[in-house]
Design a protein around this motif. Structure first.
Motif, PDB file in Angstrom:
ATOM      1  N   ASP A 212      16.425 -98.000  98.251  1.00 54.98           N
ATOM      2  CA  ASP A 212      17.631 -96.750  98.246  1.00 54.98           C
ATOM      3  C   ASP A 212      18.028 -96.835  96.903  1.00 54.98           C
ATOM      4  O   ASP A 212      18.407 -97.576  96.004  1.00 54.98           O
ATOM      5  CB  ASP A 212      18.593 -97.022  99.336  1.00 54.98           C
ATOM      6  CG  ASP A 212      18.315 -96.990 100.687  1.00 54.98           C
ATOM      7  OD1 ASP A 212      17.447 -96.253 101.013  1.00 54.98           O
ATOM      8  OD2 ASP A 212      18.928 -97.793 101.437  1.00 54.98           O
TER       9      ASP A 212
ATOM     10  N   THR B 242      20.987 -94.476  94.604  1.00 57.25           N
ATOM     11  CA  THR B 242      22.210 -93.589  94.798  1.00 57.25           C
ATOM     12  C   THR B 242      22.894 -93.231  93.381  1.00 57.25           C
ATOM     13  O   THR B 242      22.730 -94.081  92.721  1.00 57.25           O
ATOM     14  CB  THR B 242      23.225 -94.273  95.840  1.00 57.25           C
ATOM     15  OG1 THR B 242      22.698 -94.531  97.010  1.00 57.25           O
ATOM     16  CG2 THR B 242      24.468 -93.338  96.065  1.00 57.25           C
TER      17      THR B 242
ATOM     18  N   THR C 103      28.570 -87.791  95.042  1.00 57.78           N
ATOM     19  CA  THR C 103      27.654 -88.848  95.290  1.00 57.78           C
ATOM     20  C   THR C 103      26.066 -88.459  96.190  1.00 57.78           C
ATOM     21  O   THR C 103      26.420 -87.624  97.003  1.00 57.78           O
ATOM     22  CB  THR C 103      28.326 -90.046  96.272  1.00 57.78           C
ATOM     23  OG1 THR C 103      29.386 -90.566  95.778  1.00 57.78           O
ATOM     24  CG2 THR C 103      27.365 -91.174  96.432  1.00 57.78           C
TER      25      THR C 103
ATOM     26  N   ARG D 287      22.737 -89.561  97.830  1.00 57.44           N
ATOM     27  CA  ARG D 287      21.926 -90.711  98.238  1.00 57.44           C
ATOM     28  C   ARG D 287      20.425 -89.944  98.065  1.00 57.44           C
ATOM     29  O   ARG D 287      20.234 -89.128  99.005  1.00 57.44           O
ATOM     30  CB  ARG D 287      22.239 -91.362  99.430  1.00 57.44           C
ATOM     31  CG  ARG D 287      21.091 -92.499  99.854  1.00 57.44           C
ATOM     32  CD  ARG D 287      21.655 -93.186 101.115  1.00 57.44           C
ATOM     33  NE  ARG D 287      20.431 -94.055 101.322  1.00 57.44           N
ATOM     34  CZ  ARG D 287      20.501 -94.729 102.697  1.00 57.44           C
ATOM     35  NH1 ARG D 287      21.686 -94.545 103.446  1.00 57.44           N
ATOM     36  NH2 ARG D 287      19.758 -95.634 103.137  1.00 57.44           N
ATOM     37  N   TYR D 288      19.347 -90.393  97.419  1.00 61.40           N
ATOM     38  CA  TYR D 288      18.104 -89.559  97.219  1.00 61.40           C
ATOM     39  C   TYR D 288      17.117 -90.039  98.490  1.00 61.40           C
ATOM     40  O   TYR D 288      17.204 -91.155  99.126  1.00 61.40           O
ATOM     41  CB  TYR D 288      17.415 -89.899  95.981  1.00 61.40           C
ATOM     42  CG  TYR D 288      18.293 -89.410  94.729  1.00 61.40           C
ATOM     43  CD1 TYR D 288      18.257 -88.108  94.309  1.00 61.40           C
ATOM     44  CD2 TYR D 288      19.058 -90.369  93.889  1.00 61.40           C
ATOM     45  CE1 TYR D 288      19.036 -87.596  93.175  1.00 61.40           C
ATOM     46  CE2 TYR D 288      19.889 -89.911  92.717  1.00 61.40           C
ATOM     47  CZ  TYR D 288      19.716 -88.735  92.603  1.00 61.40           C
ATOM     48  OH  TYR D 288      20.589 -88.219  91.579  1.00 61.40           O
TER      49      TYR D 288
END
Length: 328
Positions: free
Chosen positions: A244, A246, A271, A273-274
């Motif tokens: 993950d 972010t 923020t 999160r890809y």
């Protein structure tokens, strides 16, 4: 052209994973495996289980994956180079800089492809992070902080936590930032009663001015693999256990609340999160090495890069022993 004939030497914990990937890799035929101790994880699947690198070479292989203990990397690698066999050698490249240099020179002289298995480079979170840093999405890079903690690995006996685990963080920090280590300061401790260190806390500086910190041990009951890169525009957090990535942006919204406004640091921003594809890092590593052997476009960890990582690791150990900052 027929499939590349591959061999594998070392059938321990990493060896069994290499065998699984090699057995299913397009354009590659795993023809034989080798280990003086036999095949404890039953990975051969009917293939010959040989006892030495010489027997593996005699089987007629184009390239070999080396997953033996670190102390054996040099003699096994030199034997492969002398026989004209390309090699992917598990990290660290060798037990010290002198042995690493011998391998670099041997493969260069023979005109062979040599690579080091720094698998974290092929983690999709770090692949994405490097591209974003290269594009300038973070602006100037200020700091890289890594945490790598987990249970004690009884299988590792020939090196300590610095060369076994911290080499991951040394390599990935240099790679994602595209900066080299210039100073190293570290503290280590011995808690398991073995010859080598069990934990390290290191603070370093990179060639572009970024400061790094690395907290590594194999004494924790939980597993953690975290990379935080802080810079001009915010911070990226990569969790390589889950792949993950972010991004925490610096806030651009002004505040009228006086008590908060008096703080002149950065403020909270958006923020993200890809959503990124998450192929298995080991398979990606093998695909790149196969392509390198075939002369196709690839991105491998070169032996020279692997030697530099060993050099930084040795500087960490020297710094801890001498209570000093080591300049590289």
């Amino acid at each position: 052209m027929g499939a590349l004939r591959a061999g594998l030497i070392g059938l321990g914990m990493m060896g069994r994973h290499h065998a699984r990937v090699l057995a299913s890799l397009d354009g590659v035929e795993l023809v034989a495996v080798a280990d003086p101790g036999g095949d404890p994880h039953s990975v051969a699947s009917g293939r010959p289980v040989l006892g030495s690198v010489e027997e593996l070479i005699d089987a007629g292989i184009d390239y070999c994956v080396v997953a033996v203990p670190t102390a054996s990397h040099e003699p096994v690698g030199l034997a492969l180079a002398a026989a004209g066999v390309h090699a992917l050698i598990e990290k660290p490249l060798a037990h010290d800089v002198a042995a690493s240099t011998a391998l670099v020179d041997a493969f260069d002289k023979a005109g062979l492809v040599g690579a080091v298995g720094h698998i974290e480079r092929f983690n999709s979170a770090l692949q994405s992070l490097r591209k974003r840093l290269e594009q300038g999405d973070l602006g100037a890079i200020y700091q890289v902080a890594t945490r790598r903690q987990g249970p004690f690995p009884a299988r590792i006996a020939d090196v300590g936590v610095v060369k076994d685990l911290a080499t991951h963080d040394i390599d990935l920090s240099a790679w994602v930032t595209q900066q080299s280590f210039v100073t190293v300061s570290a503290q280590t401790a011995h808690r398991s009663g073995r010859e080598h260190e069990d934990l390290v806390a290191a603070t370093c500086r990179l060639s572009g001015g970024a400061v790094t910190s690395h907290l590594v041990n194999w004494l924790s009951p939980f597993k953690e693999r975290l990379v935080v890169v802080t810079g001009e525009k915010g911070a990226y957090v990569a969790n390589t256990l889950t792949a993950d990535l972010t991004f925490y942006a610096n806030g651009e919204v002004s505040t009228t609340w006086d008590a908060i406004a008096r703080f002149r640091g950065v403020s909270e921003g958006n923020t993200i999160r890809y959503a990124i594809a998450k192929p298995e890092p080991l398979r990606t590593e093998h695909e790149h090495f196969r392509n390198a052997v075939l002369g196709l476009p690839s991105d491998i960890v070169t032996l020279s890069q692997g030697r530099e990582t060993v050099r930084v690791a040795e500087a960490m150990i020297a710094s801890a022993k001498g209570s000093m900052i080591v300049s590289l």
